[in-house]
Design a protein around this motif. Structure first.
Motif, mmCIF file in Angstrom:
data_model
loop_
_atom_site.group_PDB
_atom_site.id
_atom_site.type_symbol
_atom_site.label_atom_id
_atom_site.label_comp_id
_atom_site.label_asym_id
_atom_site.label_seq_id
_atom_site.Cartn_x
_atom_site.Cartn_y
_atom_site.Cartn_z
ATOM 1 N N UNK A 15 -29.941 -34.504 -5.744
ATOM 2 C CA UNK A 15 -30.547 -35.049 -4.627
ATOM 3 C C UNK A 15 -31.919 -35.400 -4.908
ATOM 4 N N UNK A 16 -32.624 -36.439 -4.197
ATOM 5 C CA UNK A 16 -33.934 -36.758 -4.549
ATOM 6 C C UNK A 16 -34.812 -37.230 -3.412
ATOM 7 N N UNK A 47 -37.614 -40.809 2.177
ATOM 8 C CA UNK A 47 -36.104 -40.747 2.482
ATOM 9 C C UNK A 47 -35.336 -39.889 1.230
ATOM 10 N N UNK A 48 -34.566 -39.179 1.908
ATOM 11 C CA UNK A 48 -33.679 -38.286 0.958
ATOM 12 C C UNK A 48 -32.639 -39.184 0.556
ATOM 13 N N UNK A 49 -32.107 -39.174 -0.655
ATOM 14 C CA UNK A 49 -31.200 -39.924 -1.188
ATOM 15 C C UNK A 49 -30.409 -39.010 -2.304
ATOM 16 N N UNK A 50 -29.045 -39.344 -2.521
ATOM 17 C CA UNK A 50 -28.307 -38.735 -3.673
ATOM 18 C C UNK A 50 -27.915 -39.706 -4.945
ATOM 19 N N UNK A 51 -28.212 -39.143 -5.771
ATOM 20 C CA UNK A 51 -28.318 -39.996 -7.128
ATOM 21 C C UNK A 51 -26.969 -39.635 -8.010
ATOM 22 N N UNK A 52 -26.294 -40.813 -8.066
ATOM 23 C CA UNK A 52 -25.184 -40.775 -9.196
ATOM 24 C C UNK A 52 -25.369 -41.811 -10.091
ATOM 25 N N UNK A 54 -27.115 -44.320 -12.036
ATOM 26 C CA UNK A 54 -28.383 -45.415 -11.750
ATOM 27 C C UNK A 54 -27.837 -45.853 -10.321
ATOM 28 N N UNK A 55 -27.015 -45.303 -9.469
ATOM 29 C CA UNK A 55 -27.087 -45.643 -8.019
ATOM 30 C C UNK A 55 -27.512 -44.681 -7.118
#
Length: 74
Positions: A15-16, A47-52, A54-55
């Protein structure tokens, strides 16, 4: 500095916190939660994001924040 704390819905995801062209990772707090620290130097939308790899999968909701200078003590 703003500190974001939460409990991930699923373990093992990266998470980023995103904003202003920067990315700050969430790290474990040692008690089952994760935290990310953002140094606020100007107004930003976070914003919070999930990194997979490069996605990035971002949350739909964003938080707009701005710094307000403290007044001198009286």
């Amino acid at each position: 500095m703003i500190v974001f704390q939460g409990v991930p819905e699923r373990e093992g995801r990266t998470l980023v916190l995103l904003g202003d062209g920067r990315e700050v990772p969430f790290v474990s707090d040692g008690a089952g939660s994760v935290v990310a620290r953002w140094v606020l130097s100007r107004p930003v939308e976070l914003r919070v994001a999930a990194r997979f790899g490069s996605v990035l999968i971002t949350e739909a909701e964003a938080l707009s924040v701005r710094a307000v200078a403290d007044e001198a003590p009286r």
